[in-house]
Design an enzyme around this catalytic site. Structure first.
Site, PDB file in Angstrom:
ATOM      1  N   GLY A  72       0.812  -1.210   0.000  1.00 51.92           N
ATOM      2  CA  GLY A  72       0.000   0.000   0.000  1.00 51.92           C
ATOM      3  C   GLY A  72       0.848   1.263   0.000  1.00 51.92           C
ATOM      4  O   GLY A  72       0.528   2.241  -0.677  1.00 51.92           O
ATOM      5  N   SER A  73       1.933   1.254   0.760  1.00 57.89           N
ATOM      6  CA  SER A  73       2.767   2.464   0.857  1.00 57.89           C
ATOM      7  C   SER A  73       3.369   2.817  -0.500  1.00 57.89           C
ATOM      8  O   SER A  73       3.373   3.985  -0.905  1.00 57.89           O
ATOM      9  CB  SER A  73       3.888   2.269   1.880  1.00 57.89           C
ATOM     10  OG  SER A  73       3.347   2.039   3.153  1.00 57.89           O
ATOM     11  N   ASN A 152      -7.999   3.873   8.757  1.00 61.27           N
ATOM     12  CA  ASN A 152      -7.444   2.703   9.433  1.00 61.27           C
ATOM     13  C   ASN A 152      -7.503   2.803  10.949  1.00 61.27           C
ATOM     14  O   ASN A 152      -7.404   1.801  11.639  1.00 61.27           O
ATOM     15  CB  ASN A 152      -6.001   2.464   8.981  1.00 61.27           C
ATOM     16  CG  ASN A 152      -5.161   3.716   9.018  1.00 61.27           C
ATOM     17  OD1 ASN A 152      -5.499   4.737   8.426  1.00 61.27           O
ATOM     18  ND2 ASN A 152      -4.054   3.654   9.732  1.00 61.27           N
ATOM     19  N   SER A 200      -3.552  -3.177  -0.682  1.00 60.28           N
ATOM     20  CA  SER A 200      -2.469  -3.911  -0.027  1.00 60.28           C
ATOM     21  C   SER A 200      -2.925  -5.320   0.324  1.00 60.28           C
ATOM     22  O   SER A 200      -4.088  -5.538   0.654  1.00 60.28           O
ATOM     23  CB  SER A 200      -2.052  -3.176   1.244  1.00 60.28           C
ATOM     24  OG  SER A 200      -1.114  -3.927   1.963  1.00 60.28           O
ATOM     25  N   HIS A 202      -1.619  -7.514   2.824  1.00 63.13           N
ATOM     26  CA  HIS A 202      -1.572  -8.066   4.184  1.00 63.13           C
ATOM     27  C   HIS A 202      -2.695  -7.611   5.101  1.00 63.13           C
ATOM     28  O   HIS A 202      -2.807  -8.072   6.227  1.00 63.13           O
ATOM     29  CB  HIS A 202      -0.192  -7.834   4.825  1.00 63.13           C
ATOM     30  CG  HIS A 202       0.090  -6.430   5.254  1.00 63.13           C
ATOM     31  ND1 HIS A 202       0.068  -6.064   6.586  1.00 63.13           N
ATOM     32  CD2 HIS A 202       0.426  -5.319   4.572  1.00 63.13           C
ATOM     33  CE1 HIS A 202       0.399  -4.778   6.683  1.00 63.13           C
ATOM     34  NE2 HIS A 202       0.611  -4.312   5.472  1.00 63.13           N
ATOM     35  N   THR A 238      11.730  -7.975 -10.658  1.00 66.51           N
ATOM     36  CA  THR A 238      11.140  -9.300 -10.877  1.00 66.51           C
ATOM     37  C   THR A 238       9.929  -9.462  -9.975  1.00 66.51           C
ATOM     38  O   THR A 238       9.977  -9.169  -8.781  1.00 66.51           O
ATOM     39  CB  THR A 238      12.181 -10.394 -10.591  1.00 66.51           C
ATOM     40  OG1 THR A 238      13.307 -10.142 -11.432  1.00 66.51           O
ATOM     41  CG2 THR A 238      11.616 -11.776 -10.872  1.00 66.51           C
ATOM     42  N   CYS A 326       2.071   2.272  12.821  1.00 67.78           N
ATOM     43  CA  CYS A 326       3.196   3.125  12.432  1.00 67.78           C
ATOM     44  C   CYS A 326       3.545   4.127  13.505  1.00 67.78           C
ATOM     45  O   CYS A 326       4.651   4.614  13.565  1.00 67.78           O
ATOM     46  CB  CYS A 326       2.851   3.871  11.151  1.00 67.78           C
ATOM     47  SG  CYS A 326       1.927   2.868  10.014  1.00 67.78           S
TER      48      CYS A 326
HETATM   49  C1  LIG Z   1      -1.633  -0.554   6.064  1.00 66.02           C
HETATM   50  C2  LIG Z   1      -2.041   0.654   5.337  1.00 66.02           C
HETATM   51  C3  LIG Z   1      -1.208   1.223   4.359  1.00 66.02           C
HETATM   52  C4  LIG Z   1       0.171   0.700   4.056  1.00 66.02           C
HETATM   53  O1  LIG Z   1       0.143  -0.507   3.370  1.00 66.02           O
HETATM   54  P1  LIG Z   1       1.472  -1.436   3.373  1.00 66.02           P
HETATM   55  O2  LIG Z   1       1.122  -2.549   2.479  1.00 66.02           O
HETATM   56  O3  LIG Z   1       1.673  -1.837   4.808  1.00 66.02           O
HETATM   57  O4  LIG Z   1       2.573  -0.577   2.870  1.00 66.02           O
HETATM   58  C5  LIG Z   1      -1.669   2.325   3.676  1.00 66.02           C
HETATM   59  N1  LIG Z   1      -2.875   2.848   3.937  1.00 66.02           N
HETATM   60  C6  LIG Z   1      -3.710   2.348   4.858  1.00 66.02           C
HETATM   61  C7  LIG Z   1      -5.051   2.952   5.060  1.00 66.02           C
HETATM   62  C8  LIG Z   1      -3.305   1.232   5.598  1.00 66.02           C
HETATM   63  O5  LIG Z   1      -4.140   0.740   6.524  1.00 66.02           O
END
Ligand SMILES: *Cc1c(COP(=O)(O)O)cnc(C)c1O
Length: 388
Positions: A72-73, A152, A200, A202, A238, A326
């Site tokens: 996501g980042s 989040n 994302s 995870h 890759t 974070c």
């Molecule tokens: C977890 C999260 C991210 C970051 O995603 P990663 O895959 O951990 O880099 C970004 N935005 C929100 C709203 C999130 O909850």
């Protein structure tokens, strides 16, 4: 006591057995590089393209509009820096909100140091941006609106379709961080006029380190990662084949039984909120009571430090968070709780419990009982509580 109750699904989730099973072949026999021309490579290539189709379908996009990233980042960084670079000649103004994830906020702050102007929209006491404020913030130099789908920390779900309509009317690109919304809320990038969308793995029971950016066709973003010709020359490196296959499986699973799972989570969520806010005094629920993620509970306990609460919950085998993963480890209160207007001393006493489909009412009963004891114990030690 070896019991563990996991209530931090907004921070990350367990890889589901189905996801692991789907990934396994690509971690063992099918290890070919998707760019290689022999059949072993071709099998990886096909797996990635099938995964791309699944991810695209889940948000109403086309296959060629999905680009896999490291999470996501990276997707947030790519969307925002990419628009800044590609459309910088048209204007230097970006609009976002004060409650975005740090992947968005810190990217915007970085751009501010490089000549961009950013408007950070306020939110109301439940965490909603104002559509009127959004409209009046748009100028002829505005090139991007970046507003998250669902928060989040406090779970607030923004009026995405209305934001998309405004962005389209005013000819401004619209990016949304949908990491917490994917698989939970219905998403249709066309109906909602979304131009760029981050997701994302995870957070939805796939692996850490995989995600994607949806880029509406016609929008040309410069690469964030330069190198080989992967991802149609837009994102080098890759491909993380197994993780991508797992991401698609997780997307498929989460969209398949969405309604039933949301109903179950909502019942558990409301049960937990009801018990905690009635059985413990001086507790407040953060975020909107209704337009919130079905698995999100965020509370502030007065006269208490969130950190102490988390440590004591951990000793009882309960995994929770005080805001976002974070910021834990720092003593600053959550920027989201400050943005909804909470004073520092109250924001410090926050607790986020984010449920998962495997949680049971019995587990929540245990959590409520432990929390009642812990809150009382901490308050008994608090000079502020004694003096109130
Ligand atoms: C977890 C999260 C991210 C970051 O995603 P990663 O895959 O951990 O880099 C970004 N935005 C929100 C709203 C999130 O909850």
């Amino acid at each position: 006591m070896n019991r563990q109750i996991y209530l931090d699904n907004a921070a990350t989730t367990r890889v589901s057995p189905e996801v692991l099973e789907a990934m396994m072949p690509y971690l063992t026999d099918l290890y070919g590089n998707p760019s290689s021309i022999y059949q072993l490579g071709g099998k990886s290539k096909v797996a990635i393209e099938n995964a791309r189709e699944v991810v695209a379908d889940s948000i109403g996009a086309e296959r060629k509009e999905i680009f896999f990233t490291s999470g996501g980042s990276e997707a947030d960084n790519w969307a925002i820096k990419g628009v800044a670079e590609a459309y910088g000649a048209k204007g230097n103004h970006i609009i976002t909100s004060k409650i975005e994830h740090h992947a968005v906020l810190h990217t915007c702050e970085y751009l501010e140091k490089n000549g961009f102007e950013v408007t950070y929209l306020d939110v109301d006491e439940n965490g909603f941006i104002s559509l009127e404020a959004l409209e009046s913030a748009i100028t002829d130099r505005t090139i991007l609106i970046s507003i998250m789908f669902a928060n989040n920390e406090i779970g607030t779900i923004q009026p995405i379709e209305e934001i998309g309509r405004i962005a389209k009317e005013r000819g401004v690109l619209f990016h949304t961080d949908a990491v917490q919304a994917l698989g939970v809320l219905p998403i249709d990038v066309n109906q909602m006029n979304i131009d760029l969308l981050s997701l994302s793995g995870h957070k939805i029971h796939a692996m850490k380190g995989v995600g994607a950016l949806y880029i509406r066709s016609g929008i040309k973003l410069p690469n964030l990662i330069h190198g080989g010709a992967q991802e149609r020359r837009r994102r080098a490196g890759t491909e993380n084949v197994a993780a991508i296959v797992g991401l698609a499986k997780a997307v498929e699973r989460s969209t398949d039984d969405r309604e039933a799972r949301n109903a179950k989570l909502t019942t558990l969520r409301d049960y937990l909120i009801e018990r905690l806010t009635t059985e413990i005094e001086e507790v407040r629920l953060n975020g909107d009571p209704i337009r919130r993620l079905p698995n999100n509970v965020n509370l502030c306990f007065r006269y208490i430090e969130g950190e102490s609460l988390l440590l004591m919950l951990d000793m009882e085998g309960i995994c929770a968070s005080s805001g976002s993963a974070c910021t834990s480890g720092s003593l600053d209160p959550s920027h989201v709780l400050l943005a909804i207007g909470l004073p520092h001393e109250i924001a410090h006493g926050s607790l986020r419990l984010s449920l998962g489909e495997e949680n049971t009412e019995q587990e929540l009963d245990y959590v409520v009982e432990r929390l009642k004891e812990i809150v009382q114990r901490l308050r008994d030690m608090s000079p502020l509580y004694q003096r109130k």
